[in-house]
Design a protein around this motif. Structure first.
Motif, PDB file in Angstrom:
ATOM      1  N   ASN A  95       0.826  -1.211   0.000  1.00 22.64           N
ATOM      2  CA  ASN A  95       0.000   0.000   0.000  1.00 22.64           C
ATOM      3  C   ASN A  95       0.856   1.255   0.000  1.00 22.64           C
ATOM      4  N   LEU A  96       1.975   1.194   0.730  1.00 21.07           N
ATOM      5  CA  LEU A  96       2.856   2.355   0.771  1.00 21.07           C
ATOM      6  C   LEU A  96       3.490   2.606  -0.591  1.00 21.07           C
ATOM      7  N   ALA A  97       3.848   1.525  -1.284  1.00 20.59           N
ATOM      8  CA  ALA A  97       4.425   1.680  -2.627  1.00 20.59           C
ATOM      9  C   ALA A  97       3.393   2.247  -3.590  1.00 20.59           C
ATOM     10  N   ASP A  98       2.145   1.774  -3.502  1.00 21.91           N
ATOM     11  CA  ASP A  98       1.088   2.305  -4.364  1.00 21.91           C
ATOM     12  C   ASP A  98       0.868   3.791  -4.119  1.00 21.91           C
ATOM     13  N   ALA A  99       0.865   4.181  -2.853  1.00 19.63           N
ATOM     14  CA  ALA A  99       0.674   5.590  -2.528  1.00 19.63           C
ATOM     15  C   ALA A  99       1.828   6.429  -3.065  1.00 19.63           C
ATOM     16  N   ARG A 100       3.036   5.898  -3.009  1.00 23.18           N
ATOM     17  CA  ARG A 100       4.188   6.630  -3.552  1.00 23.18           C
ATOM     18  C   ARG A 100       4.066   6.800  -5.057  1.00 23.18           C
ATOM     19  N   HIS A 101       3.659   5.734  -5.755  1.00 26.05           N
ATOM     20  CA  HIS A 101       3.509   5.806  -7.215  1.00 26.05           C
ATOM     21  C   HIS A 101       2.446   6.827  -7.596  1.00 26.05           C
ATOM     22  N   MET A 102       1.352   6.845  -6.860  1.00 28.12           N
ATOM     23  CA  MET A 102       0.291   7.809  -7.162  1.00 28.12           C
ATOM     24  C   MET A 102       0.790   9.243  -6.972  1.00 28.12           C
ATOM     25  N   ALA A 103       1.530   9.459  -5.914  1.00 25.48           N
ATOM     26  CA  ALA A 103       2.048  10.802  -5.664  1.00 25.48           C
ATOM     27  C   ALA A 103       3.047  11.217  -6.739  1.00 25.48           C
ATOM     28  N   GLU A 104       3.893  10.283  -7.135  1.00 23.59           N
ATOM     29  CA  GLU A 104       4.869  10.605  -8.186  1.00 23.59           C
ATOM     30  C   GLU A 104       4.177  10.846  -9.522  1.00 23.59           C
ATOM     31  N   ALA A 105       3.100  10.106  -9.796  1.00 25.13           N
ATOM     32  CA  ALA A 105       2.348  10.318 -11.050  1.00 25.13           C
ATOM     33  C   ALA A 105       1.691  11.691 -11.056  1.00 25.13           C
ATOM     34  N   GLU A 106       1.205  12.127  -9.903  1.00 21.47           N
ATOM     35  CA  GLU A 106       0.610  13.458  -9.815  1.00 21.47           C
ATOM     36  C   GLU A 106       1.649  14.538 -10.085  1.00 21.47           C
ATOM     37  N   VAL A 107       2.863  14.309  -9.608  1.00 28.58           N
ATOM     38  CA  VAL A 107       3.940  15.267  -9.871  1.00 28.58           C
ATOM     39  C   VAL A 107       4.216  15.358 -11.370  1.00 28.58           C
ATOM     40  N   GLU A 108       4.284  14.203 -12.009  1.00 33.10           N
ATOM     41  CA  GLU A 108       4.544  14.196 -13.465  1.00 33.10           C
ATOM     42  C   GLU A 108       3.422  14.888 -14.230  1.00 33.10           C
ATOM     43  N   ARG A 109       2.179  14.672 -13.825  1.00 33.17           N
ATOM     44  CA  ARG A 109       1.053  15.328 -14.505  1.00 33.17           C
ATOM     45  C   ARG A 109       1.142  16.838 -14.390  1.00 33.17           C
ATOM     46  N   LEU A 110       1.428  17.310 -13.206  1.00 34.67           N
ATOM     47  CA  LEU A 110       1.508  18.757 -12.994  1.00 34.67           C
ATOM     48  C   LEU A 110       2.725  19.362 -13.695  1.00 34.67           C
ATOM     49  N   GLN A 111       3.807  18.589 -13.739  1.00 34.15           N
ATOM     50  CA  GLN A 111       4.982  19.083 -14.465  1.00 34.15           C
ATOM     51  C   GLN A 111       4.631  19.320 -15.938  1.00 34.15           C
ATOM     52  N   ALA A 112       3.864  18.398 -16.519  1.00 31.29           N
ATOM     53  CA  ALA A 112       3.461  18.550 -17.930  1.00 31.29           C
ATOM     54  C   ALA A 112       2.557  19.759 -18.099  1.00 31.29           C
ATOM     55  N   LEU A 113       1.642  19.969 -17.160  1.00 28.23           N
ATOM     56  CA  LEU A 113       0.747  21.125 -17.244  1.00 28.23           C
ATOM     57  C   LEU A 113       1.519  22.432 -17.100  1.00 28.23           C
ATOM     58  N   VAL A 114       2.511  22.438 -16.237  1.00 26.19           N
ATOM     59  CA  VAL A 114       3.315  23.648 -16.059  1.00 26.19           C
ATOM     60  C   VAL A 114       4.064  23.976 -17.341  1.00 26.19           C
ATOM     61  N   VAL A 115       4.667  22.944 -17.953  1.00 23.08           N
ATOM     62  CA  VAL A 115       5.374  23.171 -19.215  1.00 23.08           C
ATOM     63  C   VAL A 115       4.424  23.711 -20.280  1.00 23.08           C
ATOM     64  N   GLN A 151       0.758  24.208  -7.234  1.00 19.38           N
ATOM     65  CA  GLN A 151       0.246  22.829  -7.134  1.00 19.38           C
ATOM     66  C   GLN A 151       1.373  21.821  -7.309  1.00 19.38           C
ATOM     67  N   LEU A 152       2.314  22.126  -8.202  1.00 20.99           N
ATOM     68  CA  LEU A 152       3.438  21.223  -8.428  1.00 20.99           C
ATOM     69  C   LEU A 152       4.319  21.125  -7.189  1.00 20.99           C
ATOM     70  N   GLU A 153       4.585  22.261  -6.557  1.00 22.03           N
ATOM     71  CA  GLU A 153       5.393  22.244  -5.326  1.00 22.03           C
ATOM     72  C   GLU A 153       4.731  21.406  -4.240  1.00 22.03           C
ATOM     73  N   ALA A 154       3.394  21.560  -4.080  1.00 17.89           N
ATOM     74  CA  ALA A 154       2.677  20.762  -3.082  1.00 17.89           C
ATOM     75  C   ALA A 154       2.730  19.279  -3.419  1.00 17.89           C
ATOM     76  N   ALA A 155       2.586  18.946  -4.685  1.00 13.18           N
ATOM     77  CA  ALA A 155       2.626  17.545  -5.110  1.00 13.18           C
ATOM     78  C   ALA A 155       4.005  16.942  -4.899  1.00 13.18           C
ATOM     79  N   GLU A 156       5.050  17.744  -5.148  1.00 18.37           N
ATOM     80  CA  GLU A 156       6.414  17.238  -4.932  1.00 18.37           C
ATOM     81  C   GLU A 156       6.659  16.971  -3.441  1.00 18.37           C
TER      82      GLU A 156
END
Length: 362
Positions: A95-115, A151-156
């Motif tokens: 569960n901890l690994a899944d939560a980490r992956h979800m958080a990292e995916a959110e970071v990647e999504r926001l990074q794309a939106l920022v670009v 939002q990206l800073e919070a997600a990171e």
């Protein structure tokens, strides 16, 4: 025949007279009572209270779960020496690994939106310069970019927390020492803050005791504590007294360090005798004080007689009791056998008390 009868009567009267005279000489025919005596003198007294003490580690940090999960492995046992950073147990990390992956995916999504938004701001800036859009449209694009960057800073930050949580699935020793307690087993589900292990960091031990009532209010560092397990004893002193009372037991908790050479281990239960105060005062053994209808009395022995004397008692210390009033130092009192005496009874001291010779036999 008459002479014979007369002589018999004379002999009988003589015998009766002899018994009467003997009775007068012995005080009514009562024989002296055998007693032991004591010369009253000041004595060191201690006010003590019985306590129950438990041995614990002097420095024993608790290792608690920082994330929730089910225990999949316990890697150490009680009594084992561990080093700082050594793994002690593992949690199910899925569960901890899944939560980490979800958080990292959110970071990647926001990074794309920022670009993407940065490109939009750049285009809008050129259009403003050419007059194709208004400056307010440019400000809207810039505001949207700033919001996405926040939002990206919070997600990171959230992703960093999830990565640390995943790392905490392995519980490690915070410092080196001996594992004093293992409080978890494989299969247990533990929540955040659940204590899993206790480590004796220094090897030092202490005893913990709780004292209620008036005695608890009088606890203070430096008071003497005698400990025993039935065959071995040790003398220690209180080093710490908690300020308040425990809400559940209404007792006050205190601690005393154990010398390094004491044989007791963490978890051992000991009997204790705590000294609350000491004083020097006139005292007599407990058997010397007798309760009569008019109150507490002792029997002062002088010239072969026991004289009843009312007294006031104070501190009890083991087999001795303080005499507050009614006696003076140097007087002799009956001890063993005092309970059988009455005022002016004849006595015969036959045994010394406390190593002093019998006195007052007259």
């Amino acid at each position: 025949m008459r002479v014979t009868a007369y002589m018999a009567l004379v002999l009988l009267l003589a015998a009766c007279g002899g018994k009467e005279q003997a009775g007068k000489e012995t005080g009514g025919g009562k024989s002296a009572l055998n007693i032991s005596t004591l010369t009253v003198a000041p004595r060191a007294l201690a006010e003590t209270v019985r306590v129950y003490a438990e041995v614990e580690a002097a420095v024993a940090p608790e290792v608690a779960a920082e994330v929730s999960g089910r225990i999949t492995a316990v890697l150490v046992e009680e009594g084992q020496q561990v080093r700082a950073g050594q793994p002690l147990a593992r949690l199910d990390a899925a569960n901890l690994a899944d939560a980490r992956h979800m958080a990292e995916a959110e970071v990647e999504r926001l990074q794309a939106l920022v670009v993407q938004q940065m490109s939009q701001v750049k285009r809008d800036s050129m259009l403003v310069e050419r007059g194709f859009i208004s400056p307010s449209a440019m400000e809207s694009s810039s505001s949207a970019l700033a919001a996405l960057q926040q939002q990206l800073e919070a997600a990171e930050s959230a992703a960093a927390i999830k990565r640390r949580d995943a790392g905490k699935a392995v519980i490690v020793a915070p410092l080196s020492g001996q594992l004093e307690a293992r409080l978890v087993s494989v299969g247990d589900f533990v929540g955040v803050g659940k204590v899993l292990f206790r480590i004796n960091a220094s090897g030092a031990r202490r005893v913990k005791l709780a004292v209620g009532g008036e005695a608890g209010e009088r606890l203070q560092p430096g008071q003497a504590l005698r400990l025993s397990d039935g065959s071995r004893t040790a003398e220690v002193k209180l080093s710490e007294v908690r300020a308040g009372f425990d809400a559940a037991s209404r007792s006050r908790v205190a601690y005393a360090p154990l010398p390094a050479d004491t044989p007791w281990r963490v978890g051992d239960a000991l009997d204790g005798e705590l000294t609350l105060s000491r004083k020097t005062a006139l005292a007599v053994p407990l058997p010397a004080v007798v309760e009569r209808p008019k109150g507490m009395v002792v029997y002062v022995v002088k010239d072969g007689r026991a004289r009843e004397r009312a007294v006031s008692t104070g501190l009890g210390s083991g087999d001795w009791v303080e005499i507050v009033s009614g006696l003076k130092a140097g007087e002799t009192v009956a001890v063993d056998g005092a309970g059988f005496l009455s005022d002016k009874a004849k006595v015969k001291p036959v045994e010394a008390v406390d190593g002093k010779p019998a006195a007052g036999g007259g």
